[in-house]
Motif scaffolding. Sequence first.
Motif, short mmCIF file in Angstrom:
data_model
loop_
_atom_site.label_atom_id
_atom_site.label_comp_id
_atom_site.label_asym_id
_atom_site.label_seq_id
_atom_site.Cartn_x
_atom_site.Cartn_y
_atom_site.Cartn_z
N VAL A 47 0.88 -1.17 0.00
CA VAL A 47 0.00 0.00 0.00
C VAL A 47 0.92 1.22 0.00
N PHE A 48 0.87 1.93 -1.10
CA PHE A 48 1.82 3.01 -1.32
C PHE A 48 1.08 4.34 -1.28
N GLY A 49 1.57 5.25 -0.52
CA GLY A 49 0.89 6.54 -0.39
C GLY A 49 1.61 7.65 -1.14
N LEU A 50 0.82 8.42 -1.87
CA LEU A 50 1.36 9.62 -2.50
C LEU A 50 0.87 10.79 -1.68
N LEU A 51 1.78 11.50 -1.07
CA LEU A 51 1.40 12.60 -0.18
C LEU A 51 1.86 13.93 -0.77
N GLY A 52 1.14 14.93 -0.43
CA GLY A 52 1.58 16.25 -0.87
C GLY A 52 0.45 17.24 -0.76
N PRO A 53 0.80 18.50 -0.65
CA PRO A 53 -0.25 19.52 -0.60
C PRO A 53 -0.93 19.66 -1.96
N ASN A 54 -1.99 20.46 -2.02
CA ASN A 54 -2.67 20.69 -3.30
C ASN A 54 -1.68 21.22 -4.32
N GLY A 55 -1.78 20.70 -5.54
CA GLY A 55 -0.91 21.17 -6.61
C GLY A 55 0.49 20.59 -6.56
N CYS A 57 -0.67 2.93 5.01
CA CYS A 57 0.38 2.79 3.99
C CYS A 57 1.63 2.09 4.54
N ASP A 58 2.24 1.29 3.65
CA ASP A 58 3.53 0.70 3.97
C ASP A 58 4.63 1.70 3.67
N ARG A 59 4.54 2.29 2.50
CA ARG A 59 5.55 3.28 2.09
C ARG A 59 4.85 4.52 1.59
N ILE A 60 5.55 5.62 1.63
CA ILE A 60 4.96 6.85 1.11
C ILE A 60 5.99 7.62 0.28
N ALA A 61 5.47 8.42 -0.62
CA ALA A 61 6.31 9.37 -1.36
C ALA A 61 5.69 10.73 -1.12
N ILE A 62 6.50 11.67 -0.73
CA ILE A 62 5.99 13.01 -0.49
C ILE A 62 6.41 13.90 -1.66
N LEU A 63 5.42 14.51 -2.28
CA LEU A 63 5.67 15.39 -3.41
C LEU A 63 5.46 16.83 -2.99
N HIS A 64 6.25 17.69 -3.60
CA HIS A 64 6.05 19.11 -3.35
C HIS A 64 6.40 19.86 -4.63
N ARG A 65 5.43 20.61 -5.13
CA ARG A 65 5.59 21.35 -6.39
C ARG A 65 6.16 20.47 -7.50
N ARG A 117 7.91 17.79 -7.34
CA ARG A 117 9.18 17.08 -7.11
C ARG A 117 9.02 16.09 -5.96
N LEU A 118 9.73 14.99 -6.08
CA LEU A 118 9.74 14.00 -5.00
C LEU A 118 10.71 14.49 -3.93
N VAL A 119 10.18 14.73 -2.73
CA VAL A 119 11.06 15.25 -1.68
C VAL A 119 11.38 14.20 -0.62
N GLU A 120 10.55 13.15 -0.53
CA GLU A 120 10.88 12.08 0.42
C GLU A 120 10.19 10.80 -0.01
N LEU A 121 10.90 9.69 0.24
CA LEU A 121 10.37 8.38 -0.15
C LEU A 121 10.87 7.36 0.85
N GLY A 122 9.97 6.56 1.39
CA GLY A 122 10.43 5.52 2.31
C GLY A 122 9.29 4.87 3.05
N ARG A 123 9.67 3.93 3.99
CA ARG A 123 8.66 3.24 4.78
C ARG A 123 8.13 4.18 5.85
N VAL A 124 6.85 4.08 6.10
CA VAL A 124 6.21 5.00 7.04
C VAL A 124 6.87 4.91 8.41
N GLN A 125 7.08 3.68 8.89
CA GLN A 125 7.63 3.50 10.23
C GLN A 125 9.03 4.13 10.32
N GLU A 126 9.79 3.96 9.24
CA GLU A 126 11.15 4.50 9.26
C GLU A 126 11.16 6.02 9.21
#
Lengths: 427, 282
Positions: B39-47, B207-215, B217-226
């Motif tokens: 279960v992979f999460g894509l996170l980020g603010p609007n836009g 989620c098992d892992r997440i990717a955080i996007l901002h404008r 761009r990928l700013v962070e990627l990894g396991r949630v617990q970590e």
Amino acid sequence: MLGGTLAVAGLTWREAWRYRLWLVPVLAAAVVWAFVGHAATAEAGDATRLLTAIASAAAGFCGLLLAALVPAQQLTRDIEQRIVLTAFPKPLPRLGWLLGRWLGSLLIAGACMALVALAGAAAVSWRAGGIPTLRAAVPASAVFRLTALGEAVPLPHGVVRLAGPAGDGVRWTFSGLDPAADDYEILVQAQVSSLDADIVESVPVQVAVLLPDGRQQPLLLDPRSPYGRPPPDASMPNANAWLANRSSERRSLANDWARFALPPGSIDRQGQLTVQLTRLDPRSLLQLGREQAVLARPAGPLPLHALRAVLAELATPAVIAAAALAVGAIAGLPVAALAAFTLAFAGHALWTVHEVLSWNEMSRPLTRLLDLLVRLVPDFAVTGQGTRLASGEAVGWAEVGRAWAAVLPHLAALLLLGWWMLARRQV
Amino acid sequence: MADSVVRTEGLTKVYTDFWGRPRVPALQGLSISVARGEVFGLLGPNGSGKTTTIKLLLGLIRPTAGDAFVLGRDPGDAAARARVGYLPEESYLWRFLTADETLAFIGRLFGLSAATIRERSDRLLAQVGLEQARGRKVGEYSKGMARRLGLAQALINEPELVILDEPTSGLDPIGSAEVKDLILALKRAGTTVLLSSHLLADVEDVCDRIAILHRGRLVELGRVQELLADDRRLCIELAAPSPDTVAAIKAAAGPSLLGMAPPRERLEQHFRRIVAREEAVR
């Protein structure tokens, strides 16, 4: 893709039904029925012809309206309300979606046209006091020039101009007929003129059938025939028809032919019939050919032909719907509807462009522009069957095929254009 | 990455205007990989490019640069699409259809038989709690009900990959919790889930892992617990500690003790408990 396309067609149908588009044909049918009591003409037969023409026009208008609006409205709504975000990620290609919308729109237009056509046929039958039977024209299988000495010379192509001493004529042979049939009619028309500068209104001729035993039997002009009647002061022995000039465009079975009932026993056992026309006035000039005589045979009741006419006329909504979808793929509802209606009007008015071009009075650029227009815009007059039905002529499968064949290149081009635009559309 | 269900390499999308001139850089060089069953999460603010990423993965839009592969195929490939379920950020459905008709139509787009559609519709409508409303037109549905139906349509083909864009948007807390339970059930069944949300609690829960996007761009990627782990602090939970025990801990910890307080229930848990109690009373 077929299952998905049919599903989209079903969705289109259901959407139209739920939004009460069935009201359109109901209203159109009501309009036709409103004319039943008011279609007053000089002759009783003309009233039914007028009603048939009205019903035909109403059905055609219905089809055109729905073909322009239904696909334009549905596709633009799919896009603008972002329903495509649910639909397009599915395995059905966008071409399938487009074809489904087109097919569904066509089904709706066809069903509505059929409903109006049947309502019209019912109105005509009610007015005529029975269901009218339409006639199909059978062309001659062979044609001969008949000399004044009675010699028959084959005339495989073209036409023959008869002038000079009277007594010459043309002989037509019809094949593959039912020897037992007793309801055939022979229809004759001609292009006539005078050898001198006088205006010729009509030319006396004798139309006769050659019986299987070799005898000639002059035919009797049907009193209902508006064409072929003798002028008030006419006097020509042996003449049984007076033919006025009829150009090759005028081929209404009801109005443009001298009608003769065929006596029993005219057709031989091989199903062959021979009819001959003899010119009686030496001052006249007659132009006759293979197409100037046809055999009219009963071809079934009006409702049957009205439905077949719908199938033929549906070729026009098919093109209109494709145009609406092509434009709707990249523009909003008003633009798509406007484009569809513009094409509809242009296609129906193409004959005026032809006429303007025939004047040959315009500048070369304008002529080229109009020439291009004639080549690009489909001619919807080809698909129209209203005049044919109104004149009592059957609509055969050949007419259906001819109508669809005439618009097929435009249809294919518009659907391809729509697919290309929808495929490029980023949602 | 042989078993990657989703893979992107330098995925870039620049939206252009009518004349093809670059307008908005929505996504820039995204490279991620989602493993099967994850279960992979894509996170980020609007836009931030979440929805653009999803649209690229669904083949709804074409990338300006880079590549995307879904189930090892091009995103536009019909065979790949047949194995993907998608819930858009809002429930874009046909208002004149009922829930049954909607699922039947979507099922037919997937080429499912009538019997299969019927069986899956029954199960899915029960799962999303729309059994009673299955004969009503979608136009009469509340936003939450439409969302539930959207979820059902995303699962009608029993997909290997489910892409959920803001799945809990418009749902009440109970509905949100049910959706989260459903996602966990999908995970247990081996389904890969790509989840886009800006509701951090939702993502954290499932989620098992997440990717955080901002404008873009990928700013962070990894396991949630970590990513959330904080090894500079320690939490100790005790069941009904005596005052002596508390005093002993205070003494042992000394100045490094940051605080002690009875644990608080999460508001979502509290709300669910209250509602469940009221339902039981009725």
